[in-house]
Design a protein around this motif. Structure first.
Motif, mmCIF file in Angstrom:
data_model
loop_
_atom_site.group_PDB
_atom_site.id
_atom_site.type_symbol
_atom_site.label_atom_id
_atom_site.label_comp_id
_atom_site.label_asym_id
_atom_site.label_seq_id
_atom_site.Cartn_x
_atom_site.Cartn_y
_atom_site.Cartn_z
ATOM 1 N N LEU A 5 -5.509 1.639 4.435
ATOM 2 C CA LEU A 5 -4.527 2.083 5.386
ATOM 3 C C LEU A 5 -4.773 1.691 6.806
ATOM 4 O O LEU A 5 -6.084 1.625 7.243
ATOM 5 C CB LEU A 5 -4.815 3.905 5.252
ATOM 6 C CG LEU A 5 -4.267 4.429 6.374
ATOM 7 C CD1 LEU A 5 -2.624 4.423 5.782
ATOM 8 C CD2 LEU A 5 -4.578 6.006 6.181
ATOM 9 N N THR A 6 -3.760 1.423 7.540
ATOM 10 C CA THR A 6 -3.714 0.715 8.821
ATOM 11 C C THR A 6 -3.204 1.531 9.821
ATOM 12 O O THR A 6 -1.930 1.945 9.460
ATOM 13 C CB THR A 6 -3.082 -0.817 8.854
ATOM 14 O OG1 THR A 6 -3.915 -1.393 8.008
ATOM 15 C CG2 THR A 6 -3.331 -1.290 10.162
ATOM 16 N N ILE A 7 -3.875 2.208 10.783
ATOM 17 C CA ILE A 7 -3.260 2.993 11.808
ATOM 18 C C ILE A 7 -3.605 2.359 13.343
ATOM 19 O O ILE A 7 -4.832 2.156 13.289
ATOM 20 C CB ILE A 7 -3.549 4.320 11.631
ATOM 21 C CG1 ILE A 7 -2.985 5.182 10.130
ATOM 22 C CG2 ILE A 7 -2.943 5.116 12.798
ATOM 23 C CD1 ILE A 7 -3.595 6.563 10.199
ATOM 24 N N LYS A 8 -2.849 2.272 13.940
ATOM 25 C CA LYS A 8 -3.155 1.890 15.492
ATOM 26 C C LYS A 8 -3.949 0.408 15.328
ATOM 27 O O LYS A 8 -4.895 0.283 15.965
ATOM 28 C CB LYS A 8 -4.048 2.874 16.217
ATOM 29 C CG LYS A 8 -3.189 3.936 16.548
ATOM 30 C CD LYS A 8 -4.111 4.956 17.393
ATOM 31 C CE LYS A 8 -4.325 4.413 18.895
ATOM 32 N NZ LYS A 8 -5.004 5.453 19.647
ATOM 33 N N GLY A 9 -3.502 -0.388 14.473
ATOM 34 C CA GLY A 9 -4.118 -1.821 14.237
ATOM 35 C C GLY A 9 -5.633 -1.862 13.543
ATOM 36 O O GLY A 9 -6.334 -2.774 13.373
ATOM 37 N N LYS A 10 -6.233 -0.500 13.008
ATOM 38 C CA LYS A 10 -7.387 -0.462 12.267
ATOM 39 C C LYS A 10 -7.008 -0.227 11.109
ATOM 40 O O LYS A 10 -6.287 0.762 10.648
ATOM 41 C CB LYS A 10 -8.272 0.677 13.067
ATOM 42 C CG LYS A 10 -8.543 0.426 14.567
ATOM 43 C CD LYS A 10 -9.642 1.577 14.852
ATOM 44 C CE LYS A 10 -9.964 1.255 16.380
ATOM 45 N NZ LYS A 10 -9.814 0.426 17.196
ATOM 46 N N THR A 11 -7.648 -0.871 10.127
ATOM 47 C CA THR A 11 -7.730 -0.682 8.661
ATOM 48 C C THR A 11 -9.072 -0.117 8.028
ATOM 49 O O THR A 11 -9.988 -0.687 8.233
ATOM 50 C CB THR A 11 -7.487 -2.239 7.864
ATOM 51 O OG1 THR A 11 -6.216 -2.688 8.767
ATOM 52 C CG2 THR A 11 -7.199 -1.983 6.365
ATOM 53 N N ASN A 12 -9.005 0.874 7.339
ATOM 54 C CA ASN A 12 -9.799 1.409 6.482
ATOM 55 C C ASN A 12 -9.741 1.839 5.148
ATOM 56 O O ASN A 12 -8.368 1.994 4.847
ATOM 57 C CB ASN A 12 -10.535 2.678 7.107
ATOM 58 C CG ASN A 12 -11.035 2.393 8.504
ATOM 59 O OD1 ASN A 12 -12.122 2.365 8.556
ATOM 60 N ND2 ASN A 12 -10.485 2.716 9.626
ATOM 61 N N ALA A 13 -10.512 1.857 4.152
ATOM 62 C CA ALA A 13 -9.985 2.003 2.706
ATOM 63 C C ALA A 13 -10.207 3.693 2.779
ATOM 64 O O ALA A 13 -10.683 4.232 3.447
ATOM 65 C CB ALA A 13 -11.261 1.708 1.846
ATOM 66 N N LYS A 54 0.367 1.345 7.806
ATOM 67 C CA LYS A 54 0.722 0.692 6.629
ATOM 68 C C LYS A 54 -0.350 1.210 5.582
ATOM 69 O O LYS A 54 -1.347 1.249 6.031
ATOM 70 C CB LYS A 54 0.736 -0.741 6.769
ATOM 71 C CG LYS A 54 1.119 -1.439 5.524
ATOM 72 C CD LYS A 54 1.210 -2.898 5.969
ATOM 73 C CE LYS A 54 1.843 -3.843 4.841
ATOM 74 N NZ LYS A 54 2.049 -5.223 4.979
ATOM 75 N N LEU A 55 0.113 1.405 4.210
ATOM 76 C CA LEU A 55 -0.890 1.568 3.081
ATOM 77 C C LEU A 55 -0.399 0.664 2.215
ATOM 78 O O LEU A 55 0.447 0.409 1.536
ATOM 79 C CB LEU A 55 -0.521 3.113 2.620
ATOM 80 C CG LEU A 55 -1.414 3.424 1.515
ATOM 81 C CD1 LEU A 55 -2.809 3.323 1.683
ATOM 82 C CD2 LEU A 55 -0.852 4.977 1.108
ATOM 83 N N VAL A 56 -1.696 -0.033 1.862
ATOM 84 C CA VAL A 56 -1.493 -1.125 0.673
ATOM 85 C C VAL A 56 -2.410 -0.704 -0.558
ATOM 86 O O VAL A 56 -3.588 -0.536 -0.278
ATOM 87 C CB VAL A 56 -1.812 -2.489 1.130
ATOM 88 C CG1 VAL A 56 -1.780 -3.434 -0.243
ATOM 89 C CG2 VAL A 56 -1.114 -2.988 2.099
ATOM 90 N N PHE A 57 -1.768 -0.437 -1.744
ATOM 91 C CA PHE A 57 -2.847 -0.133 -2.884
ATOM 92 C C PHE A 57 -3.482 -1.225 -3.075
ATOM 93 O O PHE A 57 -3.206 -2.366 -3.501
ATOM 94 C CB PHE A 57 -1.979 0.423 -3.957
ATOM 95 C CG PHE A 57 -1.361 1.696 -3.883
ATOM 96 C CD1 PHE A 57 -0.982 2.084 -2.756
ATOM 97 C CD2 PHE A 57 -0.631 2.231 -4.997
ATOM 98 C CE1 PHE A 57 -0.016 3.369 -2.611
ATOM 99 C CE2 PHE A 57 0.195 3.413 -5.013
ATOM 100 C CZ PHE A 57 0.136 4.118 -3.771
ATOM 101 N N VAL A 58 -4.909 -1.140 -3.403
ATOM 102 C CA VAL A 58 -5.876 -2.164 -3.512
ATOM 103 C C VAL A 58 -6.371 -2.094 -5.172
ATOM 104 O O VAL A 58 -6.350 -2.972 -5.945
ATOM 105 C CB VAL A 58 -7.137 -2.161 -2.773
ATOM 106 C CG1 VAL A 58 -8.248 -3.021 -3.142
ATOM 107 C CG2 VAL A 58 -6.548 -2.247 -1.390
ATOM 108 N N LYS A 59 -6.459 -0.781 -5.449
ATOM 109 C CA LYS A 59 -6.968 -0.782 -6.977
ATOM 110 C C LYS A 59 -6.469 0.605 -7.405
ATOM 111 O O LYS A 59 -6.430 1.784 -6.640
ATOM 112 C CB LYS A 59 -8.484 -0.217 -6.829
ATOM 113 C CG LYS A 59 -9.163 -0.010 -8.154
ATOM 114 C CD LYS A 59 -10.784 0.093 -8.195
ATOM 115 C CE LYS A 59 -11.318 0.371 -9.601
ATOM 116 N NZ LYS A 59 -12.710 0.518 -9.209
#
Length: 192
Positions: A131-139, A111-116
């Motif tokens: 960006l969330t891949i394999k349950g890990k989210t990073n900017a 999943k990708l969620v726009f923040v700014k």
């Protein structure tokens, strides 16, 4: 004192009247998943591989025709290699879906969620998202261009930030020409 109260009442009435007739043109545009395309490319010391992956769902938010947000869900089970055929294609597709890479049996979506979102030129925006891949989210920060009902974006992703360390020279010694680079590319052509 009476004049102050009258002025406050008048100001309140004018404000309410003005706001009731002022509309902010907000628009949520759903992505046409059947007409949109995401291409991936991964690199290793001895070359590269590329393929496609499907968008499960997504939308872009606009306000007065300016991009303000968005969200995408990627169907990780659709990882498909396009530069190989036959047995080698099947092996690479299976390996990418395995626990060594994206573990799609456990993590079927990313999943990708726009923040700014910030305008960076005519029809161009710099986006910071989660960006969330394999349950890990990073900017992640990337550029997206919007033209009419189409958009294009290119992302460079460091797989090791998502626990994908298979044959990474940063985690394993003596890989030599068997090393796989940590970063891979995603190029998206979107229609909405």
């Amino acid at each position: 004192m009476k004049n102050t109260i009258k002025n406050l009442v008048l100001l309140t009435v004018v404000t309410v009247f003005t706001l009731s007739f002022t509309t902010i043109d907000k628009d949520k545009k759903e992505i046409k998943t059947d007409k949109s395309k995401v291409v991936w490319k991964g690199y290793k010391v001895t070359g590269s591989h590329e393929g496609t992956i499907a968008i499960k769902s997504g939308f872009l938010n606009f306000e007065a025709d300016k991009l303000t947000g968005g969200e995408f869900v990627i169907d990780m089970t659709t990882i498909n290699t396009t530069d190989l055929q036959g047995e080698y294609k099947g092996k690479l597709d299976g390996h990418l879906k395995s626990g060594d890479f994206f573990d799609v049996a456990k993590y079927s979506t990313a999943k990708l969620v726009f923040v700014k979102v910030k305008a960076s030129g005519k029809n161009a925006y710099t986006v910071t998202g989660d960006l969330t891949i394999k349950g890990k989210t990073n900017a992640i920060t990337f550029t997206i261009s919007v033209y009419g009902n189409k958009a294009t974006a290119a992302l460079k992703i460091d797989r090791t930030k998502y626990g994908i360390e298979y044959k990474s020279a940063n985690f394993f010694d003596n890989l030599k020409d068997k090393a796989i680079y940590d970063e891979f590319d995603l190029v998206s052509d979107l229609e909405f």
